[in-house]
Design a protein around this motif. Structure first.
Motif, PDB file in Angstrom:
ATOM      1  N   GLU A  42     -40.441  29.570 -89.147  1.00  0.00           N
ATOM      2  CA  GLU A  42     -41.138  30.818 -88.823  1.00  0.00           C
ATOM      3  C   GLU A  42     -41.214  31.759 -90.025  1.00  0.00           C
ATOM      4  O   GLU A  42     -42.034  32.675 -90.054  1.00  0.00           O
ATOM      5  CB  GLU A  42     -40.437  31.541 -87.665  1.00  0.00           C
ATOM      6  N   PRO A  44     -50.367  21.211 -76.773  1.00  0.00           N
ATOM      7  CA  PRO A  44     -50.259  22.632 -76.395  1.00  0.00           C
ATOM      8  C   PRO A  44     -49.242  23.355 -77.264  1.00  0.00           C
ATOM      9  O   PRO A  44     -48.187  22.809 -77.603  1.00  0.00           O
ATOM     10  CB  PRO A  44     -49.796  22.570 -74.928  1.00  0.00           C
ATOM     11  N   ASN A  45     -49.567  24.592 -77.643  1.00  0.00           N
ATOM     12  CA  ASN A  45     -48.664  25.462 -78.401  1.00  0.00           C
ATOM     13  C   ASN A  45     -48.205  24.836 -79.721  1.00  0.00           C
ATOM     14  O   ASN A  45     -47.051  25.012 -80.133  1.00  0.00           O
ATOM     15  CB  ASN A  45     -47.433  25.835 -77.555  1.00  0.00           C
ATOM     16  N   TYR A  46     -49.103  24.096 -80.344  1.00  0.00           N
ATOM     17  CA  TYR A  46     -48.762  23.476 -81.632  1.00  0.00           C
ATOM     18  C   TYR A  46     -49.850  23.828 -82.638  1.00  0.00           C
ATOM     19  O   TYR A  46     -51.031  23.535 -82.425  1.00  0.00           O
ATOM     20  CB  TYR A  46     -48.631  21.957 -81.476  1.00  0.00           C
ATOM     21  N   ASP A  47     -49.442  24.489 -83.711  1.00  0.00           N
ATOM     22  CA  ASP A  47     -50.397  24.954 -84.719  1.00  0.00           C
ATOM     23  C   ASP A  47     -50.813  23.779 -85.604  1.00  0.00           C
ATOM     24  O   ASP A  47     -50.077  23.374 -86.501  1.00  0.00           O
ATOM     25  CB  ASP A  47     -49.739  26.054 -85.561  1.00  0.00           C
ATOM     26  N   LYS A 106     -36.731  29.583 -75.422  1.00  0.00           N
ATOM     27  CA  LYS A 106     -37.163  29.620 -76.829  1.00  0.00           C
ATOM     28  C   LYS A 106     -36.522  28.479 -77.602  1.00  0.00           C
ATOM     29  O   LYS A 106     -37.177  27.804 -78.399  1.00  0.00           O
ATOM     30  CB  LYS A 106     -36.794  30.972 -77.452  1.00  0.00           C
ATOM     31  N   ASN A 132     -38.172  25.197 -76.696  1.00  0.00           N
ATOM     32  CA  ASN A 132     -39.480  25.070 -77.349  1.00  0.00           C
ATOM     33  C   ASN A 132     -39.336  24.740 -78.833  1.00  0.00           C
ATOM     34  O   ASN A 132     -40.105  23.947 -79.388  1.00  0.00           O
ATOM     35  CB  ASN A 132     -40.284  26.352 -77.171  1.00  0.00           C
ATOM     36  N   ASP A 170     -40.650  21.416 -80.701  1.00  0.00           N
ATOM     37  CA  ASP A 170     -41.431  21.445 -81.944  1.00  0.00           C
ATOM     38  C   ASP A 170     -40.766  20.593 -83.029  1.00  0.00           C
ATOM     39  O   ASP A 170     -41.453  19.951 -83.835  1.00  0.00           O
ATOM     40  CB  ASP A 170     -41.597  22.887 -82.439  1.00  0.00           C
TER      41      ASP A 170
END
Length: 912
Positions: free
Chosen positions: A385, A424-427, A675, A678, A682
């Protein structure tokens, strides 16, 4: 040039290329190499970065891709760039290069300022002996602290060793909480509050005429422990529990919500009590460990980072320290930024902020590159992040993407795009391809969950080799070191003539032959059959096989004992040789059997080529012609940590002590838990992304039928495209097994000699001397003194474990004789030069040391570091001469043997 730039670089998109261009562009703009702080994450990457920059400078103008990008980034014309070439090479060669791993940079800071915290600057870096450290710590505790530790251990049902592992994880995080002393009796009082509130609900349902037997059974509890087992207390409302619907109303539901609040208070008390107990003990441990390490004069890498952080924030004027650093470094380049930890970033942050302050009168730049999709080291503190956080908090930094993949063929890239783009939710940004074709095969292998789990892998390897793929071009990626070792031994048995290499950090004591010898020695000492049967199992001998070994161990060194055992049972390999060397640290067999299990040394792998087996984690940054990816063999280990850290950006928002069921009563805990789940998911996706982007031409996936790691991607069985053969075929598909003759150690005063009377250790050293000299010559793209000195430094980095300073002084003399030789220089003049030219002739691969071409004539030069001029050397070079003549249909070929010596250079022309 964009002064402040972040670069998101997908796999195979040219990250190292971009870093090299950035670095050279800074040099072109007048930056001194010593002012450019370049940080990466491995010693190998730092060395390769240095080599890449130097080689690019030397060949500037040859590679149009580099030249074109340098023109774009620097803003200089082609003529201006080439005009500065000689100056850049000289300034880079003479400068103190600041290309470090982050750990080494932090270590450098500590050594420079260690006097401020009472540490000697000659401290070692090594891992703690946790058993010794924890034992000494326990001895140091006073009565109250020892009582606290025992109470916590009993209360949380934790063994002492797991508590000390918890301490080590806290040292890695280097986070702090404000301690709040809580009397343990409050927890019991809160249990009573919970129970009294629960009795109100029990009474309601027992008095309800419509209550079913199931509802009555659901409220059958008399104490807190029985209540705790009821599943209905986890519901958000009583109306959500089917057995209660008939008798539930708003009033009793409010009592239930009150019960939930009482449970929440219980969990908070319970968690805070344990958290504070552990932190109080941890602070004592941390202080003791620091003093212990100071006395022993060694630190772990985590200790060093913590000390530097505290040094900057407490011990000295941080502005003074950063002023000293900032005056040295005007430019910062950071590689693999997604792997940076919060603590590392906090240390670097003031330096970065100083550069980003925007003083237009000074030429300062900041550049970082990485790929959050390749962040797979969160377990070691990596915080992906941070990449976006630094962007958001510094609007002055511009963002660019590299999404063209130069590594993989089109079919592989399309396959990876389809697997990751819709997650889903993956850049994920789709990658573009420039190479055609490629092969992708997904195989569902039920054997992976059976006893003979690697059978189909071996069949596929056999198929690939027979299809024209060189074993040297094949890499097999596994999830764990255990899988790597198990597959290695399986394939060695299936393909005894196939060269196989691994690149792993498994402990030496876990290697099969080494483990067998250790068990044999323990059997000799203890006489217990368990060690004999371990020995039999490890060597594939039948159980209860007798241990026949007639060797008197008294008066023998441990090295001799290891050697005699390994020789007797014919299991000597490079790892046994390494054990023989290490065994010298043990005074006797008693020390050996009680201390060997603490040995941290990694296994030896001497193969320079062959089919490669490695973990996905080790494959990061690498690429291979053909990749086989194995599914996770065993289930993923769940997180056993007792602490849950909840970060917001780079700040610690909350820290929780993990308790089962806590998430049902505390929303903040539940959010932190989600969190973490998740982030873990990832991590799994990123590991798969790294694994599937290593292949250049062929990608083969073996997935389990059930509970597959690839289920995240929804992969199904498929076959896309056709296998691409290797450019260089295997010389001999039936390679003979190499016989290995160990170096006999014998007694210290006794030298071992061969048939010619030459000492064996001298032969070994001569071999490494030759390798190191050839490596220097290979790294010299120009035969000049400055180029030679740089290449010698590179050779030192590679061969300093085998050669001493005097050897490298000798190498410098040897190469200097070559560089200053007028005959050699006349051959070089106006020639096209090729180092280490690979030559395939009559299905044999040969490597020419140096090939020159000018005036329609080829010149072959073969370096020798031996003093004798041998006929076999002439035969070898004659073969090269004939090969070049036939391949290029040119009979104008000359060949020379250059005998490199300290005092002279002998040149022998070779006739066919």
């Amino acid at each position: 040039m964009k002064r402040y730039l972040a670069l998101k670089a997908s796999a195979g998109s040219g990250k190292t290329f971009a870093l090299t261009v950035r670095y050279i562009s800074l040099l072109l703009k007048g930056a001194n190499a010593s002012e450019i702080l370049t940080l990466t994450f491995t010693n190998k990457a730092a060395l390769e970065m240095s080599q890449r920059i130097y080689k690019t400078l030397q060949t500037l103008g040859v590679d149009e891709a580099y030249l074109g990008e340098l023109i774009r980034v620097s803003g200089f014309s082609k003529e201006e760039i080439l005009g500065k070439k000689s100056f850049l090479i000289k300034s880079f060669s003479n400068a103190t290069i600041s290309i470090f791993t982050i750990d080494k940079f932090v270590n450098k800071i500590l050594r420079e300022f260690c006097g401020y915290i009472g540490i000697s600057d000659d401290f070692d870096i090594k891992n703690d002996d946790i058993e010794l450290l924890s034992y000494k710590f326990l001895q140091s505790l006073d009565e109250n602290s020892f009582k606290d530790l025992v109470e916590f251990s009993n209360y949380e049902r934790k063994k002492f060793n797991s508590i000390f592992e918890l301490f080590k994880s806290l040292i890695e995080k280097n986070e702090h909480i404000n301690l709040l002393e809580i009397d343990g009796s409050f927890i019991n009082l809160q249990k009573e509050n919970v129970l009294q509130q629960a009795f109100k609900i029990k009474e309601h349902f027992l008095n309800c005429a419509n209550a079913s037997n199931s509802a009555i059974k659901a409220v059958d509890f008399t104490n807190f422990e029985e209540l705790f087992e009821k599943t209905w207390i986890e519901k958000d409302s009583l109306f959500d529990y089917s057995y209660f619907k008939k008798c539930a109303n708003d009033e009793i539901n409010q009592e239930f919500l009150n019960l939930k609040e009482e449970f929440k208070n219980y969990y908070k008390l319970r968690a805070t009590y344990s958290l504070n107990k552990i932190f109080k003990l941890y602070l004592e441990f941390k202080e003791y460990k620091l003093n212990f390490n100071k006395i022993k004069n060694y630190f772990e890498f985590n200790d060093i980072s913590n000390l530097v952080y505290e040094l900057l924030n407490q011990k000295i004027n941080r502005d003074f320290l950063y002023f000293r650093l900032d005056s040295t470094y005007q430019h910062i380049l950071i590689d693999e930024f997604q792997d940076t930890s919060i603590l590392q970033y906090k240390i670097l942050k003031p330096l970065i902020e100083e550069i980003l302050s925007g003083d237009e009168t000074k030429f300062k730049t900041f550049f970082y590159v990485g790929d959050p999709k390749q962040s797979i080291y969160r377990f070691r503190g990596g915080k992906r992040e941070l990449f976006d956080y630094v962007l958001k908090t510094n609007p002055i930094i511009e963002l660019e993407h590299l999404d063209t993949n130069y590594r993989s063929c089109k079919n592989i890239i399309d396959f990876v795009n389809s697997a990751f783009f819709n997650l889903p939710n993956y850049d994920y940004q789709q990658q573009e391809s420039i190479r055609k074709d490629g092969c992708v095969e997904v195989i569902e292998d039920e054997n992976l969950q059976n006893e003979d789990k690697f059978l189909n892998i071996s069949l596929k390897i056999d198929e690939l080799i027979n299809s024209g793929i060189n074993p040297n071009d094949i890499a097999i990626l596994c999830y764990t070191n255990g899988d790597v070792l198990e597959l290695f031994y399986y394939l060695k048995e299936k393909f005894p003539n196939l060269k196989i290499k691994t690149d792993m950090t498994s402990k030496l004591i876990n290697q099969q032959n080494v483990k067998a010898v250790i068990n044999a020695i323990k059997y000799i000492y203890f006489g217990e059959d368990i060690y004999k049967e371990n020995f039999n199992a490890l060597l594939g001998r039948k159980l209860l096989t007798s241990f026949e070994f007639d060797f008197e161990i008294s008066q023998k060194s441990m090295s001799q004992i290891v050697y005699e055992l390994a020789k007797h049972f014919d299991i000597i390999d490079e790892n046994i040789v390494k054990l023989m060397d290490i065994a010298t640290i043990y005074n006797n067999i008693v020390d050996f059997v009680y201390e060997i299990d603490k040995l941290e040394t990694s296994i030896e792998n001497s193969q320079d080529n062959g089919l490669q087996i490695l973990t996905v984690f080790k494959s990061k940054g690498l690429e291979f012609h053909t990749v086989i990816v194995l599914d996770r063999i065993k289930r993923k280990n769940f997180d056993k940590s007792s602490l849950l850290f909840d970060y917001e950006n780079i700040g610690l928002k909350n820290i929780f002590y993990k308790i089962s069921g806590y998430e049902n009563f505390d929303l903040e805990y539940k959010k932190a838990q989600e969190k973490e789940k998740n982030l873990s998911l990832d991590d799994d996706k990123n590991v798969l992304y790294v694994a599937l982007t290593r292949a250049k031409n062929n990608l083969i996936i073996f997935k389990k039928a059930k509970s597959s790691a690839f289920d995240i991607l929804g992969l199904s069985v498929c076959k896309i495209g056709h296998l691409s053969q290797s450019e260089t075929l295997s010389l001999d598909r039936k390679i003979k097994k190499i016989s290995y003759t160990p170096i006999y150690l014998g007694k210290q005063e006794q030298k071992i000699v061969n048939e010619k009377g030459v000492e064996e250790d001298e032969i070994l050293k001569a071999r490494y001397f030759g390798l190191a000299t050839h490596y220097v010559l290979e790294m010299m793209s120009e035969f000049t003194i400055s180029s030679m000195l740089y290449a010698i430094n590179l050779s030192k980095a590679r061969y300093s474990n085998y050669l001493d300073d005097m050897d490298f002084i000798k190498i410098e003399k040897v190469v200097n004789n070559l560089v200053e030789n007028s005959c050699f220089q006349s051959l070089l003049e106006n020639s096209k030069i090729v180092h280490e030219q690979a030559l395939m002739y009559k299905e044999e691969l040969k490597i020419l040391d140096l090939l020159l071409f000018k005036d329609d004539c080829f010149y072959i030069i073969d370096y020798k570091t031996t003093r004798q001029i041998l006929d076999e050397h002439k035969i070898q070079v004659s073969y090269y001469k004939k090969a070049i003549s036939d391949i290029f249909t040119n009979h104008n070929v000359k060949a020379y043997l250059f005998y490199l010596k300290e005092d002279s250079l002998d040149i022998v022309e070779v006739e066919v």
